[in-house]
Design an enzyme around this catalytic site. Sequence first.
Site, PDB file in Angstrom:
ATOM      1  N   SER A  28     -45.873 -12.292  13.558  1.00 12.03           N
ATOM      2  CA  SER A  28     -44.625 -13.041  13.341  1.00 12.03           C
ATOM      3  C   SER A  28     -44.201 -13.786  14.593  1.00 12.03           C
ATOM      4  O   SER A  28     -43.109 -14.329  14.653  1.00 12.03           O
ATOM      5  CB  SER A  28     -43.521 -12.078  12.902  1.00 12.03           C
ATOM      6  N   THR A 160      -8.926 -36.587 -11.634  1.00 10.82           N
ATOM      7  CA  THR A 160      -9.418 -35.385 -12.321  1.00 10.82           C
ATOM      8  C   THR A 160     -10.404 -35.905 -13.352  1.00 10.82           C
ATOM      9  O   THR A 160     -10.226 -37.019 -13.861  1.00 10.82           O
ATOM     10  CB  THR A 160      -8.301 -34.585 -13.030  1.00 10.82           C
ATOM     11  N   HIS A 161     -11.434 -35.152 -13.618  1.00  9.11           N
ATOM     12  CA  HIS A 161     -12.512 -35.596 -14.528  1.00  9.11           C
ATOM     13  C   HIS A 161     -13.105 -36.930 -14.080  1.00  9.11           C
ATOM     14  O   HIS A 161     -13.610 -37.678 -14.914  1.00  9.11           O
ATOM     15  CB  HIS A 161     -12.018 -35.733 -15.970  1.00  9.11           C
ATOM     16  N   SER A 282     -32.520 -51.094   2.154  1.00  2.00           N
ATOM     17  CA  SER A 282     -33.564 -50.922   1.154  1.00  2.00           C
ATOM     18  C   SER A 282     -34.788 -51.723   1.600  1.00  2.00           C
ATOM     19  O   SER A 282     -34.654 -52.731   2.295  1.00  2.00           O
ATOM     20  CB  SER A 282     -33.049 -51.436  -0.185  1.00  2.00           C
ATOM     21  N   LYS A 288     -28.643 -54.284   0.546  1.00  2.00           N
ATOM     22  CA  LYS A 288     -28.186 -52.908   0.348  1.00  2.00           C
ATOM     23  C   LYS A 288     -27.945 -52.119   1.618  1.00  2.00           C
ATOM     24  O   LYS A 288     -28.611 -52.278   2.619  1.00  2.00           O
ATOM     25  CB  LYS A 288     -29.197 -52.154  -0.529  1.00  2.00           C
ATOM     26  N   ASN A 290     -27.542 -48.026   2.065  1.00  2.00           N
ATOM     27  CA  ASN A 290     -27.529 -46.755   1.326  1.00  2.00           C
ATOM     28  C   ASN A 290     -26.996 -45.610   2.186  1.00  2.00           C
ATOM     29  O   ASN A 290     -27.347 -45.521   3.362  1.00  2.00           O
ATOM     30  CB  ASN A 290     -28.950 -46.421   0.859  1.00  2.00           C
ATOM     31  N   GLU A 295     -26.571 -38.314   1.525  1.00  2.00           N
ATOM     32  CA  GLU A 295     -27.441 -37.812   0.450  1.00  2.00           C
ATOM     33  C   GLU A 295     -28.313 -36.675   0.963  1.00  2.00           C
ATOM     34  O   GLU A 295     -28.557 -35.687   0.267  1.00  2.00           O
ATOM     35  CB  GLU A 295     -28.284 -38.961  -0.119  1.00  2.00           C
ATOM     36  N   GLN A 327     -39.797  -8.332   7.904  1.00  2.00           N
ATOM     37  CA  GLN A 327     -40.226  -9.326   8.892  1.00  2.00           C
ATOM     38  C   GLN A 327     -39.930 -10.753   8.407  1.00  2.00           C
ATOM     39  O   GLN A 327     -39.748 -11.658   9.211  1.00  2.00           O
ATOM     40  CB  GLN A 327     -41.727  -9.164   9.160  1.00  2.00           C
ATOM     41  N   LYS A 330     -36.378 -13.214   9.144  1.00  2.00           N
ATOM     42  CA  LYS A 330     -36.001 -14.081  10.268  1.00  2.00           C
ATOM     43  C   LYS A 330     -36.208 -15.561   9.981  1.00  2.00           C
ATOM     44  O   LYS A 330     -35.358 -16.392  10.311  1.00  2.00           O
ATOM     45  CB  LYS A 330     -36.713 -13.624  11.540  1.00  2.00           C
TER      46      LYS A 330
HETATM   47  N1  ARG Z   1     -42.041  -7.792  13.653  1.00  2.00           N
HETATM   48  C1  ARG Z   1     -41.441  -6.705  12.982  1.00  2.00           C
HETATM   49  C2  ARG Z   1     -40.256  -7.241  12.133  1.00  2.00           C
HETATM   50  O1  ARG Z   1     -39.855  -8.303  12.368  1.00  2.00           O
HETATM   51  C3  ARG Z   1     -40.909  -5.722  13.955  1.00  2.00           C
HETATM   52  C4  ARG Z   1     -40.773  -4.336  13.429  1.00  2.00           C
HETATM   53  C5  ARG Z   1     -42.114  -3.716  13.180  1.00  2.00           C
HETATM   54  N2  ARG Z   1     -41.983  -2.360  12.749  1.00  2.00           N
HETATM   55  C6  ARG Z   1     -42.954  -1.725  12.165  1.00  2.00           C
HETATM   56  N3  ARG Z   1     -42.706  -0.495  11.786  1.00  2.00           N
HETATM   57  N4  ARG Z   1     -44.112  -2.273  11.896  1.00  2.00           N
HETATM   58  O2  ARG Z   1     -39.765  -6.579  11.255  1.00  2.00           O
END
Ligand code: ARG
Length: 463
Positions: A28, A160-161, A282, A288, A290, A295, A327, A330
């Site tokens: 990660s 309204t509406h 455009s 135009k 835009n 948006e 994990q 995040k």
């Molecule tokens: N990279 C892991 C996470 O974001 C850290 C925790 C890992 N813990 C484990 N028991 N493998 O959750």
Amino acid sequence: MTKKKNNKLLSTSINKKVSSLMDEFNSSIDIDQRLIEEDILVTQAHVSALEKLKIISKLETKKIYQGLNEILNDYQKGKIKFSKKNEDIHMNVEYFLHQRIGDVALKIHTGRSRNDQVATDTRLWTKKSAKEIQKLIKMVMRSILNQANKHQETIIPGFTHLQIAQPISLSHHLLAYLEMFKRDLDYFEFSIQGADENVLGSAALAGSNYQLDQNLLNKKLGFSKSKQNSMDGVSDRDFCMYFLHSCSMTSIHLGKLSSELILWSSNLAGFFNVHSEYSTGSSIMPQKRNPDSLELIRSKANIIRSKSQELSNIISNLPLTYFKDFQEDKKIIFDCFDELSLCLNVMSDVIRKSHFNKKIGVELCETNFATATDLADYLVIEKNIPFRKSYKTIADIVQFALNNKMKLSEISLKEFQSFEKLIDSNIYQYIDIKKSLARKKTNMSTNPKEVSKKIRKFQKFLK
Ligand code: ARG
């Protein structure tokens, strides 16, 4: 950098045969390196708690603090390249610390787990980020407030509406958004409180075998309290949900505002001209402009709202305690933060720089009989006619004006009297668009006196 250390000791695995595909899949670091500052702070606090227990000496503690500070410094200068083999930010930092200060680094993971470590890091990040979003919301609020202040006299039709209903001031309309964004600030406050619990001491799940000083840990990390239950500690991601919900609320309001401004900027309305810095042409139609910026905010706001669903899908139905499923949390909160920050920055600038048309509203109110309610109330207030009766009379008058392509102000007194003989020349006072605003009596109304009170209130609030 000291010479390469034997890092077999830092492996998290008793299984030596992890495939390279698994290394890639399991890692990660590309995402969670964003937690490096929090991770280092958390480790330093933990090391101080270990020092107090004499597990780590004063000198070693100093060495560890310094090593970690250097790692952060080098990282910020782009001098550190993390590896996927070391899985995540926690293992990478530990690895680099070992490289740098030697075997003292092998002591830092005493009495903790990555489970309480990552939860604590993420809580620190969430608190920081919620505060950052609050600042950006306030910035948007200031942009809106400046326009509201400038446009106290600008009249537009309220809808309204999506049908023209009654005259209001542009200021009153914009102030409604300040109420919404103010609620968002409260929502984020709640999410900050939700994140404000220290998980350290929970270790893997059962608690730590070391009497880590909770007060010291809280003080060092700025938490106001510790978790009451270690199992809840390592598996609780509710605080992430609160954060995502808060982002959702803000994105609902951003989506609403952008939709409205897009509508207003249409040639059909023409109340609003998106600044040229925030609109695009455009590729084929030379005339135009835009409102792409708005948006995109609208579309991103919808994506932001889906983030809380993404996380709730991950955390629902999981038994206690930690699973690798977590994990994935995040990426969701980071993406949500990034997109929302961007949208808030853009919205603030669009509103600050763009132009609201002062002239067009009154004419629209007049040609669409926006003061018809005032006329019905005239018959009630001045002629003592029951409202349902006066409503019917004015409906007939509006129909007459429509048939004859007239504004209400163009109807003669005689013509009015043919509908209701009690009508006198005072009726013209009630047709007047500007007077309609001043006639509003309640404190939440578009009455200019009330509006200017609210402006002062928000000026004080946002100072
Ligand atoms: N990279 C892991 C996470 O974001 C850290 C925790 C890992 N813990 C484990 N028991 N493998 O959750």
